[in-house]
Motif scaffolding. Structure first.
Motif, PDB file in Angstrom:
ATOM      1  N   ILE A 158      36.096  42.324  47.004  1.00  0.00           N
ATOM      2  CA  ILE A 158      36.625  41.148  46.295  1.00  0.00           C
ATOM      3  C   ILE A 158      38.051  40.952  46.787  1.00  0.00           C
ATOM      4  CG2 ILE A 158      37.204  40.147  44.050  1.00  0.00           C
ATOM      5  CD1 ILE A 158      35.018  41.820  42.771  1.00  0.00           C
ATOM      6  N   THR A 159      38.337  39.768  47.305  1.00  0.00           N
ATOM      7  CA  THR A 159      39.622  39.562  47.990  1.00  0.00           C
ATOM      8  C   THR A 159      40.422  38.417  47.351  1.00  0.00           C
ATOM      9  OG1 THR A 159      38.417  38.218  49.595  1.00  0.00           O
ATOM     10  CG2 THR A 159      38.882  40.493  50.219  1.00  0.00           C
ATOM     11  N   PRO A 160      41.731  38.455  47.542  1.00  0.00           N
ATOM     12  CA  PRO A 160      42.603  37.449  46.934  1.00  0.00           C
ATOM     13  C   PRO A 160      42.860  36.262  47.865  1.00  0.00           C
ATOM     14  CG  PRO A 160      43.931  39.169  47.894  1.00  0.00           C
ATOM     15  CD  PRO A 160      42.504  39.494  48.246  1.00  0.00           C
ATOM     16  N   TRP A 161      43.629  35.312  47.359  1.00  0.00           N
ATOM     17  CA  TRP A 161      43.860  34.057  48.077  1.00  0.00           C
ATOM     18  C   TRP A 161      45.107  34.117  48.952  1.00  0.00           C
ATOM     19  CZ3 TRP A 161      48.688  32.966  46.689  1.00  0.00           C
ATOM     20  CH2 TRP A 161      49.110  33.464  45.445  1.00  0.00           C
ATOM     21  N   LYS A 185      33.072  38.754  48.136  1.00  0.00           N
ATOM     22  CA  LYS A 185      33.382  37.595  47.306  1.00  0.00           C
ATOM     23  C   LYS A 185      34.836  37.217  47.549  1.00  0.00           C
ATOM     24  CE  LYS A 185      35.227  36.736  43.550  1.00  0.00           C
ATOM     25  NZ  LYS A 185      35.930  35.490  43.905  1.00  0.00           N
ATOM     26  N   PRO A 186      35.057  36.160  48.343  1.00  0.00           N
ATOM     27  CA  PRO A 186      36.442  35.742  48.571  1.00  0.00           C
ATOM     28  C   PRO A 186      36.985  35.024  47.333  1.00  0.00           C
ATOM     29  CG  PRO A 186      34.937  34.208  49.649  1.00  0.00           C
ATOM     30  CD  PRO A 186      34.084  35.273  49.000  1.00  0.00           C
ATOM     31  N   ALA A 187      38.291  34.860  47.283  1.00  0.00           N
ATOM     32  CA  ALA A 187      38.891  34.134  46.152  1.00  0.00           C
ATOM     33  C   ALA A 187      38.321  32.715  46.095  1.00  0.00           C
ATOM     34  CB  ALA A 187      40.400  34.103  46.321  1.00  0.00           C
ATOM     35  N   GLU A 188      38.086  32.235  44.902  1.00  0.00           N
ATOM     36  CA  GLU A 188      37.567  30.871  44.706  1.00  0.00           C
ATOM     37  C   GLU A 188      38.504  29.842  45.352  1.00  0.00           C
ATOM     38  OE1 GLU A 188      37.707  33.256  42.433  1.00  0.00           O
ATOM     39  OE2 GLU A 188      36.496  32.808  40.658  1.00  0.00           O
ATOM     40  N   SER A 218      34.042  34.317  39.690  1.00  0.00           N
ATOM     41  CA  SER A 218      34.253  35.774  39.660  1.00  0.00           C
ATOM     42  C   SER A 218      33.706  36.394  38.380  1.00  0.00           C
ATOM     43  CB  SER A 218      35.734  36.110  39.827  1.00  0.00           C
ATOM     44  OG  SER A 218      36.490  35.452  38.861  1.00  0.00           O
ATOM     45  N   GLY A 222      31.615  39.287  39.818  1.00  0.00           N
ATOM     46  CA  GLY A 222      32.276  40.574  39.547  1.00  0.00           C
ATOM     47  C   GLY A 222      31.349  41.529  38.788  1.00  0.00           C
ATOM     48  N   PHE A 236      38.747  46.295  46.186  1.00  0.00           N
ATOM     49  CA  PHE A 236      39.344  45.120  45.544  1.00  0.00           C
ATOM     50  C   PHE A 236      40.819  45.016  45.891  1.00  0.00           C
ATOM     51  CE2 PHE A 236      41.840  43.612  41.821  1.00  0.00           C
ATOM     52  CZ  PHE A 236      41.401  42.295  41.783  1.00  0.00           C
ATOM     53  N   THR A 237      41.268  43.827  46.198  1.00  0.00           N
ATOM     54  CA  THR A 237      42.699  43.532  46.273  1.00  0.00           C
ATOM     55  C   THR A 237      42.972  42.375  45.336  1.00  0.00           C
ATOM     56  OG1 THR A 237      42.928  44.298  48.553  1.00  0.00           O
ATOM     57  CG2 THR A 237      44.609  42.795  47.746  1.00  0.00           C
ATOM     58  N   SER A 239      45.122  41.448  41.261  1.00  0.00           N
ATOM     59  CA  SER A 239      46.053  41.826  40.204  1.00  0.00           C
ATOM     60  C   SER A 239      45.685  43.170  39.574  1.00  0.00           C
ATOM     61  CB  SER A 239      46.059  40.748  39.123  1.00  0.00           C
ATOM     62  OG  SER A 239      44.770  40.634  38.574  1.00  0.00           O
ATOM     63  N   LEU A 245      40.069  46.037  34.972  1.00  0.00           N
ATOM     64  CA  LEU A 245      38.770  45.566  34.460  1.00  0.00           C
ATOM     65  C   LEU A 245      37.636  46.083  35.340  1.00  0.00           C
ATOM     66  CD1 LEU A 245      39.325  41.746  33.668  1.00  0.00           C
ATOM     67  CD2 LEU A 245      38.797  43.577  32.053  1.00  0.00           C
ATOM     68  N   LEU A 246      37.834  45.980  36.664  1.00  0.00           N
ATOM     69  CA  LEU A 246      36.780  46.404  37.593  1.00  0.00           C
ATOM     70  C   LEU A 246      36.567  47.916  37.526  1.00  0.00           C
ATOM     71  CD1 LEU A 246      37.711  44.150  40.650  1.00  0.00           C
ATOM     72  CD2 LEU A 246      35.770  43.853  39.113  1.00  0.00           C
TER      73      LEU A 246
HETATM   74  P1  ADP Z   1      45.630  36.695  41.441  1.00  0.00           P
HETATM   75  O1  ADP Z   1      46.298  36.755  40.104  1.00  0.00           O
HETATM   76  O2  ADP Z   1      46.497  37.083  42.572  1.00  0.00           O
HETATM   77  O3  ADP Z   1      44.818  35.461  41.684  1.00  0.00           O
HETATM   78  P2  ADP Z   1      43.260  38.071  40.706  1.00  0.00           P
HETATM   79  O4  ADP Z   1      43.184  39.521  40.450  1.00  0.00           O
HETATM   80  O5  ADP Z   1      43.084  37.144  39.553  1.00  0.00           O
HETATM   81  O6  ADP Z   1      44.625  37.887  41.444  1.00  0.00           O
HETATM   82  O7  ADP Z   1      42.221  37.631  41.812  1.00  0.00           O
HETATM   83  C1  ADP Z   1      41.912  38.388  42.953  1.00  0.00           C
HETATM   84  C2  ADP Z   1      40.435  38.280  43.203  1.00  0.00           C
HETATM   85  O8  ADP Z   1      39.761  38.793  42.067  1.00  0.00           O
HETATM   86  C3  ADP Z   1      39.894  36.872  43.400  1.00  0.00           C
HETATM   87  O9  ADP Z   1      38.827  36.924  44.349  1.00  0.00           O
HETATM   88  C4  ADP Z   1      39.348  36.525  42.048  1.00  0.00           C
HETATM   89  O10 ADP Z   1      38.314  35.578  42.122  1.00  0.00           O
HETATM   90  C5  ADP Z   1      38.794  37.855  41.610  1.00  0.00           C
HETATM   91  N1  ADP Z   1      38.647  38.027  40.159  1.00  0.00           N
HETATM   92  C6  ADP Z   1      39.375  37.475  39.163  1.00  0.00           C
HETATM   93  N2  ADP Z   1      38.906  37.871  37.975  1.00  0.00           N
HETATM   94  C7  ADP Z   1      37.854  38.694  38.205  1.00  0.00           C
HETATM   95  C8  ADP Z   1      36.929  39.432  37.394  1.00  0.00           C
HETATM   96  N3  ADP Z   1      37.026  39.415  36.072  1.00  0.00           N
HETATM   97  N4  ADP Z   1      35.976  40.160  38.013  1.00  0.00           N
HETATM   98  C9  ADP Z   1      35.883  40.190  39.346  1.00  0.00           C
HETATM   99  N5  ADP Z   1      36.710  39.535  40.162  1.00  0.00           N
HETATM  100  C10 ADP Z   1      37.683  38.790  39.616  1.00  0.00           C
END
Ligand code: ADP
Length: 491
Positions: A158-161, A185-188, A218, A222, A236-237, A239, A245-246
């Motif tokens: 799971i990757t960030p934007w 799963k890339p960032a939305e 996600s 997720g 995962f990269t 927050s 949570l993960l």
């Molecule tokens: P940021 O605050 O930098 O956007 P996030 O941790 O919210 O960081 O997002 C990083 C990645 O984690 C993104 O791909 C996002 O879609 C995904 N993500 C966010 N919430 C969840 C979740 N509850 N479960 C799995 N993946 C998630």
């Protein structure tokens, strides 16, 4: 908002479908998510918002691909990855354009990111064939011992934007090199860079099911990853909040995790530092990607004796930044990713102002005449630990300067955070370099250097910045198991 389809030399790199089990697919109910250009707020395109059943079938396909891929000779895997790497270099300009369109960073930074992203595929194509076990010497007569290194199984990422290409390759390249099919799963907010990588993986001949890109929500994907025991590894990269949570959701099946989470990097400038070098390094470290990196300097700690002098060297450089669309020539700083990001930075700066910090860069560039999420870069002086920006990741182009006296206070201030990803220290005293580098509770320390990322070095954090390392000779270990084989009765 209107839709703009990107102009690319190879238009087929722009994909509005997910890549599942070697085929391009939509959600079975046709649901999609729009993706916006943060500089203009125009919709670039749409990607599928995959439904549960489609996500499940992608996991099943990856699981089915595991036996053959894990048994494929590492050199054969490596050759496919090398083709993939060459294709990334061949299409670098299109990949950089797509990246800037969906993420906002200046095109020059996107070009650098694509080269960096490709370097992980190259590096792990080289590391894969070097996977090797061990033969310990037994302490018992008649015994021989072997330690095998085996692929962990299906991996998920799971990757960030903020680095839509490099964060992807840093995870999928070691997984694929180690023989693990990987579900990404890339960032939305930035899926198109990942989908373009999938298009190139397909062209390179990576077999079906070995690399899939799942787009969508996600909150659905997720839990599908964490709850499925067939997925043996999750990287995962993002927050620290989501990382936790993960980790807790993965506890049920004790999935192996790599977590690269938030940071709160100190950038320490001692009296004996070369101030010009420190200021130049801080420009790159702080303002790259508009301050939206987890290794960005978050707190600039400057020793009392050079505080004013350092400000006078640093401030004109900040005032010279050019804010605008990343596609425009000469622009050095793009927009923030979303309105939410803009609001967070505004909250942190008003909190700091209320608590006595002063905004110093009066000549800072104003936002361009665009509807995007721009934020003018600024320096805040007299920042201290009472302010929220001292404790939270700013993720914006704001540099808060805090005064300190002496080495002990510097290290104490630097470590006064639950985070421990990157840190930076500027000094010319070689003894202090050792003391401070050893005393900083961080996974990475830049000494007289503001840019530490490198595919050959282990990237990762301590404390609440997570665990696991990416890149380097250690990055592939995250996707390998040890298996101990004990042979008895050997007279
Ligand atoms: P940021 O605050 O930098 O956007 P996030 O941790 O919210 O960081 O997002 C990083 C990645 O984690 C993104 O791909 C996002 O879609 C995904 N993500 C966010 N919430 C969840 C979740 N509850 N479960 C799995 N993946 C998630």
């Amino acid at each position: 908002m209107s839709t703009t389809v990107p102009t690319l030399t190879t238009p087929s790199l722009f994909r509005e479908q997910a890549y599942l089990n070697g085929a391009w697919a939509s959600a079975s109910n046709g649901a999609t998510i729009p993706v916006e250009n943060p500089a203009t707020r125009e919709v670039i395109g749409h990607v599928p918002n995959l439904d549960d059943a489609t996500v499940q079938s992608a996991i099943t396909a990856a699981h089915a691909a595991f036996p053959a891929w894990s048994k494929t000779l590492p050199r054969e895997r490596s050759n496919l990855m090398r083709k993939w790497h060459s294709l990334m270099l061949k299409h670098a300009e299109d990949l950089a354009t797509l990246l800037t369109l969906e993420q906002g960073k200046p095109l020059s930074e996107s070009r650098t990111e694509i080269a960096y992203a490709a370097s992980f595929i190259e590096w792990f194509a080289e590391e894969g064939p070097r996977i090797a076990g061990e033969i310990p010497t037994s302490t018992k007569p008649g015994q021989r011992m072997l330690v095998l290194r085996q692929s962990v199984g299906v991996a998920a990422a799971i990757t960030p934007w903020n680095f839509p290409s490099a964060m992807v390759t840093r995870k999928i390249a070691p997984a694929i090199a180690a023989g693990c099919p990987v579900l990404l799963k890339p960032a939305e907010l930035t899926p198109f860079s990942a989908l373009a990588l999938a298009a190139l993986a397909e062209e390179a001949g990576i077999p079906k099911g070995v690399f899939s890109v799942l787009t969508g929500d996600s909150a659905r994907i997720g839990p599908a990853f964490t709850g499925d025991a067939r997925i043996r590894k999750l990287s995962f990269t993002g927050s620290t909040r989501v990382g936790k949570l993960l980790a807790s959701a993965s506890a049920d099946n004790l999935k192996r995790l790599s977590l690269e989470l938030g940071g709160n990097a100190p950038f320490i400038v001692f009296n004996d530092a070369n101030l010009e070098d420190a200021a130049n390094a801080l420009m790159a470290c702080k303002f790259r990607n508009a301050g939206q990196t987890c290794v960005c300097a978050n707190r600039v700690l400057v020793e009392d004796g050079v505080y004013d002098k350092f400000l006078s060297v640093f401030a004109p450089k900040v005032a010279a930044l050019k804010l605008g669309s990343g596609l425009e020539a000469g622009v050095t700083i793009g927009p923030l990713i979303t309105k939410l990001a803009q609001e967070k930075v505004n909250r942190l700066t008003s909190d700091a102002e209320k608590k006595g910090a002063k905004r110093e860069t009066s000549a800072s560039p104003s936002a361009p005449d665009l509807p995007g999420y721009f934020c003018a870069p600024a320096i805040y002086t007299d920042a201290d630990a009472k302010m929220d920006m001292f404790h939270e990741e700013i993720f914006g182009p704001i540099a808060p300067l805090t005064r300190f006296k002496g080495e002990e206070e510097a290290v104490k201030l630097a470590n006064a955070t639950p985070y421990g990803l990157a840190s930076y220290v500027f000094t010319n005293d070689h003894k202090r370099i050792w003391r401070v580098a050893e005393g900083l509770e961080y996974g990475m320390v830049g000494v007289n250097e503001g840019y530490v990322s490198n595919p050959v070095a282990p990237f990762g954090g301590v404390k609440e910045s997570g665990y696991g390392r990416e890149g380097s000779i250690h990055g592939i270990d995250e996707y390998l198991e040890y298996k101990y084989v004990c042979l008895g009765g050997i007279a």
